[in-house]
Every structure is written in C-alpha cells, then in structure tokens.
Scaffold this motif. Structure first.
Motif, PDB file in Angstrom:
ATOM      1  N   PRO A  13       0.811  -1.240   0.000  1.00  0.00           N
ATOM      2  CA  PRO A  13       0.000   0.000   0.000  1.00  0.00           C
ATOM      3  C   PRO A  13       0.837   1.279   0.000  1.00  0.00           C
ATOM      4  O   PRO A  13       0.287   2.383  -0.102  1.00  0.00           O
ATOM      5  CB  PRO A  13      -0.799  -0.102   1.303  1.00  0.00           C
ATOM      6  N   LYS A  15       2.500   2.895   2.312  1.00  0.00           N
ATOM      7  CA  LYS A  15       2.259   3.847   3.414  1.00  0.00           C
ATOM      8  C   LYS A  15       3.562   4.215   4.122  1.00  0.00           C
ATOM      9  O   LYS A  15       3.605   5.196   4.856  1.00  0.00           O
ATOM     10  CB  LYS A  15       1.357   3.179   4.469  1.00  0.00           C
ATOM     11  N   CYS A  17       4.677   2.966   6.784  1.00  0.00           N
ATOM     12  CA  CYS A  17       4.272   3.147   8.192  1.00  0.00           C
ATOM     13  C   CYS A  17       5.176   2.395   9.171  1.00  0.00           C
ATOM     14  O   CYS A  17       5.073   2.547  10.367  1.00  0.00           O
ATOM     15  CB  CYS A  17       2.832   2.680   8.360  1.00  0.00           C
ATOM     16  N   GLU A  19       5.139  -0.585  10.250  1.00  0.00           N
ATOM     17  CA  GLU A  19       4.501  -1.600  11.110  1.00  0.00           C
ATOM     18  C   GLU A  19       5.005  -3.011  10.813  1.00  0.00           C
ATOM     19  O   GLU A  19       4.894  -3.919  11.630  1.00  0.00           O
ATOM     20  CB  GLU A  19       2.972  -1.552  10.958  1.00  0.00           C
ATOM     21  N   CYS A  25       8.204   0.580   2.570  1.00  0.00           N
ATOM     22  CA  CYS A  25       7.574  -0.531   1.837  1.00  0.00           C
ATOM     23  C   CYS A  25       8.588  -1.168   0.890  1.00  0.00           C
ATOM     24  O   CYS A  25       8.577  -2.381   0.672  1.00  0.00           O
ATOM     25  CB  CYS A  25       6.377  -0.018   1.039  1.00  0.00           C
ATOM     26  N   PRO A  43       0.262  -5.596   7.628  1.00  0.00           N
ATOM     27  CA  PRO A  43      -1.158  -5.802   7.926  1.00  0.00           C
ATOM     28  C   PRO A  43      -2.094  -5.195   6.886  1.00  0.00           C
ATOM     29  O   PRO A  43      -3.291  -5.466   6.899  1.00  0.00           O
ATOM     30  CB  PRO A  43      -1.337  -5.103   9.281  1.00  0.00           C
TER      31      PRO A  43
HETATM   32 FE1  SF4 Z   1       4.616  -0.569   3.897  1.00  0.00          FE
HETATM   33 FE2  SF4 Z   1       5.474  -2.160   5.874  1.00  0.00          FE
HETATM   34 FE3  SF4 Z   1       3.636  -0.261   6.324  1.00  0.00          FE
HETATM   35 FE4  SF4 Z   1       3.003  -2.427   4.900  1.00  0.00          FE
HETATM   36  S1  SF4 Z   1       3.583  -2.366   7.047  1.00  0.00           S
HETATM   37  S2  SF4 Z   1       2.499  -0.316   4.450  1.00  0.00           S
HETATM   38  S3  SF4 Z   1       4.922  -2.732   3.829  1.00  0.00           S
HETATM   39  S4  SF4 Z   1       5.773   0.037   5.701  1.00  0.00           S
END
Ligand code: SF4
Length: 447
Positions: A13, A15, A17, A19, A25, A43
């Motif tokens: 996605p 993002k 983020c 996580e 990513c 996730p």
């Molecule tokens: Fe990207 Fe990892 Fe967030 Fe998934 S969890 S959107 S792969 S940074």
C-alpha cells in the motif's frame, strides 16, 4: 521463478508506516523477495495481492507425495536443471511393472526379484520403491496384483484407462497413497473425479506433448493438481524429448502447466533388457521421477542404484559418518585399532574389508571434514595431531590392551609424528588399498 522486489513493492500500500518492522515498503519488499520476511508482516496488504504473490512465489515444480509410513516418498520439487547448479531434491524412484496378462511364472519371478533386490551402499538401503500394475483384461487378477504389491511394501501405481475399473483400482490403492495412472484426453473429465474421490495421485498420458499440456490444463481447471505426467511411450526419442521439454519449460519458462514429476515407462520403449538399463540410466540423469522397468534383478539394479545415489546426493555436502570408535567382528580387549577418515565411502569400504577379514578390530574415525584420506591430509584435517588427539580423547585405550594403531598406507608420512604423540602405541603403516586389509590384519594378528 523468482519474484523481484519491485513486483512485490507494486502490491504494497506504500504507506511507509514501518509496522512490518522495516523502514519503508520498498525495504520490506526487497526482504520478501529475498525470502527473509513473510508477506503477512504487512497488515495492510490485500488478500488479492497475497494470493497473487503466493502463486508467483510458489515453486515451479510441485512436490508430490506418494506412499505411507515406511513407503512414503516425495517426487519432484526440483529447482535446477543440472545437479552442479545447486542440488537435486528428490531422487528418482524405480518401479517394476506387473500386468494381469503376465503368466503366474512371470509374476513369481518378478516378485522374487522385488523381494531379493536390496542394496546397502554408503549407509543407504536401496530397493525398487514402486510397483506398477497394468490392466489388460482380467479385472480380478489386476486387483489381486495391486493387493499383492501393497503387501510387498511397494507403492502401487495402477495403470488403467477404463474409468469403471479405475474406480475399483483407486479404492484398492487409496490407503497406500498410490498413483492412478489413467487420465487421457478422452477420459480426463471422468477420471479426475475418481482420483479426487480417492485422494490419490493422478497420472496423465496423451498422444503428444501438446495434448498432454491441454489435458493437464483441463484437469487443473477441474480443481485437481495432485498429478504426475507420463512422458510418452511411443519411442525413445519421444520419451526423452518430452522429459527434457517438460522439465525445461517448468524451470525456465513462464508456463507452469508442466510443473509436475514425470513417469517414464522404459519397459515400453526399450527393445531388450540391456537397453532398459541403458535407458533407465539416461532417465536418471534426464528427468524421470519414476522409471518403470519390466523387471529388476541384481545385475540391473546395482549400476542403476549406484548411479542414482551419485546423482541425487548434494554435491555441496560431503557424505560423512559420525566420528567415533566403531567395533567389528566382536572386538575385545586384544583387538588392534585401525584409523581412517569420516568420508562415508572410505568408511564403508574399509569397514567392509575389516568385516571380511573376520579379525576382531576397532576402527577409529576422527573428524576429518568428510574428506577422503589424501584430501583430508592435504587440507590439514587428518594430520598427526588430529589422529593422536582423537585416540587420547576417544577412550579407546580403555577398551583394548592391544596397542597396535594402524594408519592408512596413503598417509605413511604421519607415522613418526603420531608415534611421538602416542608413545604407548605401536604405530603401524597399513595397506594403501582397502582390499589388502584382510590379509594384512590376519598376518598382523597371526590368525
Ligand atoms: Fe509498507 Fe510495511 Fe507499512 Fe506495509 S507495514 S504499508 S509494507 S511500511
């Protein structure tokens, strides 16, 4: 086929983020591509993307399991065309074919060979693993033969295209997890349901490789992917070309329709017993997962078993035995001690000759890296200190009062240094060839 990090990145996605435990990513995608992270760690990735990825990252050639308990074997799962590229994963299996058209004498002869042919080489006990049973016309005899080969501890492969007979054959082989070699372009729709109901591996045959491709596609579309492929039995040329084409397309192409283990009916394409062995050897090298012979006695089995063992061992891992003290011929406290390396072939050759000598003896095997005597010596893994330290630490001095320590003749140069490190032992240079061991030991011990 390997999936690139960029392809995986397109499915994330984006993002950033963190996580998933990675800073971006893209970083996550590169790790997934390298096999160092699971796609589930993100996730936010959609089920659709996961499904797309799992299809793309699936091994090109499926691993198909047959047999149960002691007879369980895996077929296929290969990732390279040539052994030297990495290693082959699952060894080719040998089969002998029975038929309800065989006479009782022929069946009795094949059964006797099946039971007798067992070959223990370098720690691997080898035998004919699969028994193919071909339906000709006598259904009762055909089903009896299936029961017989299961009783003999072989994985049954029922070769039958008649769907009604195939239903009974599938029932007969399902507990033994056998193979129903029966699908053709003409009966595929019906026989796939038989295989599904019995949950057995379905063998697919066709008149040409194009027809085989279409038939596999049809069976896969019907929801069944527990398959093996008959490479064809109209000629040697066809069988060999098809075996190579199937494997090459699977591992190097984009189309995974042929991503299944192959079955070669050598008994159908060879003109004589000698040609069967020659062709079986060729198909051990070039992509037979199950190689079917008309019969297999010792003179046919030994070269084939030896070849198979050499081809299906991992070239990156030396074949080793455990470094320890081995006892032969009821060794006691008057028995001498021979020394050799932990390379499996050295151990089995030397131990066989000690057994043949009938002289009670110990065999001391230090950790020599799994190399042969001269290689280990040249690599510094089988020097005087390795041997003397092992003799001191192994406790062999408590097992025997005899202080004769016999070095391999090829490392006679070590005699002085080993004798210096082990002053209580008489260090003797043994034969350079294992076959000389029996006479050497009998002379040494005055037997
Ligand atoms: Fe990207 Fe990892 Fe967030 Fe998934 S969890 S959107 S792969 S940074």
């Amino acid at each position: 086929m390997a999936v690139k990090g960029l392809d995986i990145f397109k499915l994330t996605p984006k993002k950033n983020c963190k996580e998933c435990g990675f800073p971006t990513c893209m970083a996550f995608s590169m790790k997934v591509a390298a096999g160092a992270a699971e796609i589930d760690k993100c996730p936010y990735i959609t089920d659709e993307a996961k499904a797309q990825l799992s299809e793309a990252t699936a091994p090109p050639m499926k691993t198909i399991k047959i047999g149960t308990g002691d007879t369980e074997c895996a077929l296929g799962g290969e990732t390279v065309l040539f052994r030297h590229e990495k290693t082959y994963v699952n060894k080719a299996l040998f089969a002998v074919e029975f038929s309800d058209a065989d006479s009782d004498d022929e069946i009795a002869k094949k059964v006797a060979h099946l039971e007798a042919v067992k070959y223990d080489r370098i720690g691997e006990l080898m035998c004919v693993e699969v028994a193919s049973v071909r339906y000709a016309a006598d259904k009762a005899k055909f089903l009896d033969l299936i029961a017989k080969v299961i009783e003999l501890g072989r994985v049954p492969m029922a070769v039958v295209e008649d769907v009604e007979v195939a239903k009974e054959a599938a029932e007969a082989i399902k507990a033994a997890k056998g193979i129903l070699m029966g699908a053709t372009p003409a009966n595929a729709d019906a026989i796939v349901e038989v295989a599904k109901a019995a949950d057995v591996v379905l063998g697919v045959s066709a008149g040409s490789i194009e027809e085989l491709h279409d038939t596999v596609e049809k069976i896969e579309a019907a929801g069944y992917k527990n398959l093996v492929l008959n490479v064809g039995d109209s000629s040697v040329k066809e069988a060999y070309n098809n075996a190579v084409t199937i494997r090459t397309n699977t591992l190097k192409g984009d189309d995974r329709t042929f991503g299944y283990p192959s079955v070669v009916f050598v008994n159908k394409i060879a003109c004589c017993e000698q040609m069967e062995v020659a062709l079986a050897s060729a198909f051990v090298l070039r992509y037979g997962s199950i190689i079917v012979m008309s019969d297999m006695d010792f003179k046919q089995a030994l070269p084939l078993f030896g070849l198979r063992q050499n081809i299906f061992t991992d070239p990156q891992k030396p074949m080793r035995v455990e470094p320890t003290i081995y006892e032969f011929n009821k060794a006691d406290d008057n028995s001498p001690v021979l020394v050799t390396v932990d390379f499996a072939l050295s151990y089995f050759v030397v131990s066989g000759e000690i057994e043949r000598s009938k002289v009670p003896a110990y065999l001391a095997i230090p950790d020599a890296g799994g190399y042969s005597v001269l290689t280990a010596w040249a690599a510094g893994k089988f020097g005087a200190s390795v041997i003397s330290d092992f003799i001191k630490e192994s406790g062999i001095a408590d097992k025997t009062k005899c202080r004769k320590l016999i070095l391999p003749g090829k490392v006679a140069v070590l005699q002085g240094d080993v004798a210096e490190a082990l002053p209580d032992w008489e260090v003797i240079v043994g034969p350079t060839e294992a076959m000389q061991i029996p006479k050497f030991l009998r002379d040494l011990m005055g037997i």
